[in-house]
Scaffold this active site. Structure first.
Site, PDB file in Angstrom:
ATOM      1  N   GLU A  92       3.124 105.277  26.302  1.00 59.23           N
ATOM      2  CA  GLU A  92       2.671 106.375  25.454  1.00 59.23           C
ATOM      3  C   GLU A  92       2.856 107.728  26.125  1.00 59.23           C
ATOM      4  O   GLU A  92       2.837 107.834  27.351  1.00 59.23           O
ATOM      5  CB  GLU A  92       1.188 106.178  25.113  1.00 59.23           C
ATOM      6  N   CYS A 107       2.165 115.380  28.103  1.00 61.39           N
ATOM      7  CA  CYS A 107       1.632 114.455  29.107  1.00 61.39           C
ATOM      8  C   CYS A 107       2.507 113.204  29.092  1.00 61.39           C
ATOM      9  O   CYS A 107       2.598 112.526  28.075  1.00 61.39           O
ATOM     10  CB  CYS A 107       0.186 114.128  28.734  1.00 61.39           C
ATOM     11  N   CYS A 114      -0.200 100.007  35.099  1.00 59.20           N
ATOM     12  CA  CYS A 114      -0.518 100.640  36.388  1.00 59.20           C
ATOM     13  C   CYS A 114      -1.127  99.587  37.299  1.00 59.20           C
ATOM     14  O   CYS A 114      -1.863  98.718  36.847  1.00 59.20           O
ATOM     15  CB  CYS A 114      -1.515 101.786  36.175  1.00 59.20           C
ATOM     16  N   CYS A 118      -8.146 101.247  38.328  1.00 60.86           N
ATOM     17  CA  CYS A 118      -9.400 102.020  38.255  1.00 60.86           C
ATOM     18  C   CYS A 118     -10.264 101.454  37.133  1.00 60.86           C
ATOM     19  O   CYS A 118      -9.768 101.158  36.047  1.00 60.86           O
ATOM     20  CB  CYS A 118      -9.105 103.496  37.997  1.00 60.86           C
ATOM     21  N   CYS A 121     -10.445 103.117  33.469  1.00 62.96           N
ATOM     22  CA  CYS A 121      -9.201 103.523  32.804  1.00 62.96           C
ATOM     23  C   CYS A 121      -8.591 102.386  31.990  1.00 62.96           C
ATOM     24  O   CYS A 121      -8.451 101.267  32.479  1.00 62.96           O
ATOM     25  CB  CYS A 121      -8.214 104.010  33.867  1.00 62.96           C
ATOM     26  N   CYS A 333      -7.730 111.447  27.979  1.00 61.52           N
ATOM     27  CA  CYS A 333      -7.508 110.890  29.313  1.00 61.52           C
ATOM     28  C   CYS A 333      -8.100 109.505  29.441  1.00 61.52           C
ATOM     29  O   CYS A 333      -9.258 109.290  29.089  1.00 61.52           O
ATOM     30  CB  CYS A 333      -8.188 111.753  30.362  1.00 61.52           C
TER      31      CYS A 333
HETATM   32  N1  SAH Z   1      -2.601 107.704  37.558  1.00 64.60           N
HETATM   33  C1  SAH Z   1      -2.769 109.083  37.714  1.00 64.60           C
HETATM   34  C2  SAH Z   1      -2.394 109.880  36.492  1.00 64.60           C
HETATM   35  C3  SAH Z   1      -2.804 109.325  35.149  1.00 64.60           C
HETATM   36  S1  SAH Z   1      -4.513 109.213  34.776  1.00 64.60           S
HETATM   37  C4  SAH Z   1      -4.195 109.400  38.126  1.00 64.60           C
HETATM   38  O1  SAH Z   1      -5.039 108.517  38.080  1.00 64.60           O
HETATM   39  O2  SAH Z   1      -4.421 110.524  38.536  1.00 64.60           O
HETATM   40  C5  SAH Z   1      -4.887 110.840  34.209  1.00 64.60           C
HETATM   41  C6  SAH Z   1      -6.340 111.285  34.409  1.00 64.60           C
HETATM   42  O3  SAH Z   1      -7.216 110.646  33.459  1.00 64.60           O
HETATM   43  C7  SAH Z   1      -6.860 110.913  35.776  1.00 64.60           C
HETATM   44  O4  SAH Z   1      -7.593 111.961  36.360  1.00 64.60           O
HETATM   45  C8  SAH Z   1      -7.753 109.751  35.451  1.00 64.60           C
HETATM   46  O5  SAH Z   1      -8.643 109.520  36.453  1.00 64.60           O
HETATM   47  C9  SAH Z   1      -8.349 110.186  34.136  1.00 64.60           C
HETATM   48  N2  SAH Z   1      -9.006 109.114  33.382  1.00 64.60           N
HETATM   49  C10 SAH Z   1      -8.731 107.801  33.423  1.00 64.60           C
HETATM   50  N3  SAH Z   1      -9.595 107.121  32.633  1.00 64.60           N
HETATM   51  C11 SAH Z   1     -10.437 108.028  32.084  1.00 64.60           C
HETATM   52  C12 SAH Z   1     -11.524 107.951  31.167  1.00 64.60           C
HETATM   53  N4  SAH Z   1     -11.908 106.794  30.639  1.00 64.60           N
HETATM   54  N5  SAH Z   1     -12.158 109.096  30.824  1.00 64.60           N
HETATM   55  C13 SAH Z   1     -11.751 110.294  31.320  1.00 64.60           C
HETATM   56  N6  SAH Z   1     -10.713 110.424  32.167  1.00 64.60           N
HETATM   57  C14 SAH Z   1     -10.064 109.310  32.560  1.00 64.60           C
HETATM   58 FE1  SF4 Z   2      -3.720 104.058  37.099  1.00 66.33          FE
HETATM   59 FE2  SF4 Z   2      -5.525 104.744  35.268  1.00 66.33          FE
HETATM   60 FE3  SF4 Z   2      -6.197 104.721  37.855  1.00 66.33          FE
HETATM   61 FE4  SF4 Z   2      -4.509 106.609  36.939  1.00 66.33          FE
HETATM   62  S1  SF4 Z   2      -6.653 106.350  36.359  1.00 66.33           S
HETATM   63  S2  SF4 Z   2      -4.289 105.379  38.822  1.00 66.33           S
HETATM   64  S3  SF4 Z   2      -3.409 105.431  35.362  1.00 66.33           S
HETATM   65  S4  SF4 Z   2      -5.590 102.936  36.631  1.00 66.33           S
END
Ligand code: SAH
Ligand code: SF4
Length: 341
Positions: A92, A107, A114, A118, A121, A333
């Site tokens: 996406e 974006c 990934c 995390c 996410c 995000c």
């Molecule tokens: N993998 C990279 C870039 C993509 S994630 C990273 O983690 O930085 C983009 C942003 O969205 C990151 O700051 C991530 O921590 C945030 N993000 C992920 N899950 C989220 C959620 N459920 N609510 C708000 N932000 C979130």
């Molecule tokens: Fe991967 Fe989501 Fe963590 Fe970014 S926030 S590193 S996309 S698992």
């Protein structure tokens, strides 16, 4: 026979390819400009290229090797695209318009899935399929420009995937976004969960984008609970790498901090964050947690968010709260899960 994909090439590479077919250099320059400046969707639109050569291109080449599978438009104007690549896998990307600004931010995703896992996410939950190639990152921008007839002005590497876990392709993409799409490196932001050796490498790259760090907690114990990367690359080492990064570029680092109710939104957390960021030139971007399906976390209430912001501001840092974009279509995000197939 698979067709040659012309959006893979830098300008010099395209000149090399087209002249190898017996055409002149200016022909390659025309085609380059049609693809990268004039949003051409087909060779037939390239009216200043002679008909016979257009026929050849139609038979042997393609502009892009991926397509828009679905498009969802949010009430706030955000558009989320599901892009299907040549092997049938999908990722996406999201186009964000801000009412009072002429900026158009895109974006983009860097991987299908990934590996970082995390806990908050949606992308991490689906596991990892593969890296995207540089031109597959650029294609997301081209497809969306073609679809809207608008020119993207800013790019954020914040879609699905960890950009620094696909660094070779990302470096190439930075180069091509800058050269082919003529977007200044200062208008490109790369967000990482903190793969430290690659942060050092990035600080030595020829083109250095604005760096955004998904910090989310300066406390080893809390961060480890929500971000497995902390086990390998901990916050103390991360801090050293950010101080080094500061020395290489004038831009401030963006510290991303998801505010999660009862986890990292207390006064103690704010004070700990201030202490951690004391020697880092940065702005802080607070991201109220966006819910994902089956999530164990919750968004703090408005009062808690504002209190956290004021505490941080008292330290003299610039603090913004990230606008939630496209939440009604799961484009905010962390909500990019993507149907992988
Ligand atoms: N993998 C990279 C870039 C993509 S994630 C990273 O983690 O930085 C983009 C942003 O969205 C990151 O700051 C991530 O921590 C945030 N993000 C992920 N899950 C989220 C959620 N459920 N609510 C708000 N932000 C979130
Ligand atoms: Fe991967 Fe989501 Fe963590 Fe970014 S926030 S590193 S996309 S698992």
């Amino acid at each position: 026979m698979t067709k040659e994909t012309l959006s893979k090439f830098s300008k010099d590479e395209l000149i090399g390819y087209i002249t190898s077919l017996g055409e002149k250099k200016f022909r390659a320059e025309q085609i380059f400009s049609w693809i990268w400046s004039k949003n051409a969707r087909s060779f037939d639109e390239m009216t200043d290229v002679k008909k016979e050569f257009r026929n050849f291109l139609n038979e042997n080449c393609q502009i892009l090797d991926c397509k828009i599978k679905t498009r969802q438009i949010s009430q706030d104007g955000t558009i989320k695209y599901l892009i299907e690549f040549q092997d049938g896998l999908c990722a996406e990307c999201v186009l964000m318009r801000f009412d009072n600004r002429s900026n158009l931010s895109m974006c983009i995703s860097t991987q299908i899935g990934c590996k970082m896992g995390c806990k908050f996410c949606a992308t991490g939950k689906n596991g990892y399929k593969r890296n995207l190639l540089a031109h597959e990152m650029l294609s997301q921008i081209l497809l969306c420009q073609n679809d809207t007839n608008l020119k993207v002005t800013n790019v954020v590497f914040m879609g699905q995937g960890e950009p620094l876990d696909n660094f070779e392709n990302v470096k190439k993409a930075l180069f091509l976004i800058n050269k082919n799409l003529q977007i200044s490196i200062r208008r490109i932001t790369l967000s990482t969960s903190g793969i430290i050796p690659k942060i050092y490498e990035l600080s030595n790259n020829e083109l250095i984008p604005t760096l955004a760090i998904s910090l989310h907690s300066p406390n080893h114990k809390i961060r480890e609970k929500i971000m497995p990367v902390e086990k390998k690359y901990n916050i103390d080492e991360l801090k050293k790498s950010l101080i080094e990064f500061n020395k290489k570029t004038k831009d401030r680092i963006t510290i991303e901090y998801i505010l999660i109710g009862n986890l990292n939104d207390s006064k103690e957390s704010a004070l700990e964050l201030i202490e951690y960021l004391k020697d880092i030139k940065c702005n802080i971007n607070l991201i109220p947690y966006n819910s994902t399906s089956d999530s164990e976390f919750k968004k703090p209430d408005k009062k808690t968010i504002m209190k956290f912001k004021y505490l941080l501001e008292a330290s003299g840092k610039k603090v913004t709260i990230r606008l939630e974009r496209g939440a009604d279509i799961d484009a905010a995000c962390g909500q990019l899960a993507g149907k992988i197939r």
